[in-house]
Design a protein around this motif. Structure first.
Motif, PDB file in Angstrom:
ATOM      1  N   UNK A  64       0.832  -1.480   0.125  1.00 51.07           N
ATOM      2  CA  UNK A  64       0.028   0.171  -0.079  1.00 51.07           C
ATOM      3  C   UNK A  64       0.676   1.623  -0.003  1.00 51.07           C
ATOM      4  N   UNK A  65       1.683   1.535   0.726  1.00 52.55           N
ATOM      5  CA  UNK A  65       2.732   2.334   1.084  1.00 52.55           C
ATOM      6  C   UNK A  65       3.857   2.742  -0.840  1.00 52.55           C
ATOM      7  N   UNK A  66       3.995   1.498  -0.862  1.00 51.78           N
ATOM      8  CA  UNK A  66       4.849   1.321  -2.429  1.00 51.78           C
ATOM      9  C   UNK A  66       3.971   2.301  -3.618  1.00 51.78           C
ATOM     10  N   UNK A  67       2.403   1.783  -3.636  1.00 53.62           N
ATOM     11  CA  UNK A  67       1.905   2.280  -4.645  1.00 53.62           C
ATOM     12  C   UNK A  67       1.388   3.651  -4.263  1.00 53.62           C
ATOM     13  N   UNK A  68       1.033   4.135  -3.171  1.00 54.56           N
ATOM     14  CA  UNK A  68       1.073   5.393  -2.651  1.00 54.56           C
ATOM     15  C   UNK A  68       2.381   6.499  -3.557  1.00 54.56           C
ATOM     16  N   UNK A  69       3.298   6.313  -3.656  1.00 57.10           N
ATOM     17  CA  UNK A  69       4.196   6.866  -4.637  1.00 57.10           C
ATOM     18  C   UNK A  69       4.040   6.974  -5.885  1.00 57.10           C
ATOM     19  N   UNK A  70       3.392   6.820  -6.063  1.00 53.58           N
ATOM     20  CA  UNK A  70       2.972   6.407  -7.733  1.00 53.58           C
ATOM     21  C   UNK A  70       1.249   7.188  -8.121  1.00 53.58           C
ATOM     22  N   UNK A  71       1.772   7.718  -8.974  1.00 52.34           N
ATOM     23  CA  UNK A  71       0.386   8.406  -8.972  1.00 52.34           C
ATOM     24  C   UNK A  71      -0.214   7.727  -9.842  1.00 52.34           C
TER      25      UNK A  71
END
Length: 88
Positions: A64-71
């Motif tokens: 969740x944190x990783x994908x949150x770093x992407x637009x």
């Protein structure tokens, strides 16, 4: 600056190769984390892209944190490029 007419196409600049590789790596990791937890990764990722709601993505393995770093537009671009390259 002159106004753009409705017949002109707006140009969007693409992200760097490094950013595209990062996006691809994150998507692969997120898919694996979702599969590990028993979710259908494609349905979950589509839900996330459409809604922006991070709860569609598991917190397992920090997905969740990783994908949150992407637009979300980066995700769509990567998915579309992968799909279209596979159709050649």
């Amino acid at each position: 600056m002159r106004p753009r007419s409705n017949s002109e196409t707006q140009k969007i600049s693409f992200t760097s190769r490094e950013a595209k590789n990062r996006t691809r790596d994150i998507l692969v990791d997120v898919r694996q984390a979702l599969e590990d937890k028993g979710y259908d990764p494609y349905v979950q990722i589509v839900g996330y892209i459409l809604s922006g709601d991070p709860t569609y993505i598991t917190a397992h393995n920090n997905a969740r944190a990783a994908i949150g770093r992407l637009e979300r537009d980066e995700l769509l671009e990567e998915l579309l490029m992968h799909f279209m390259e596979g159709k050649r």
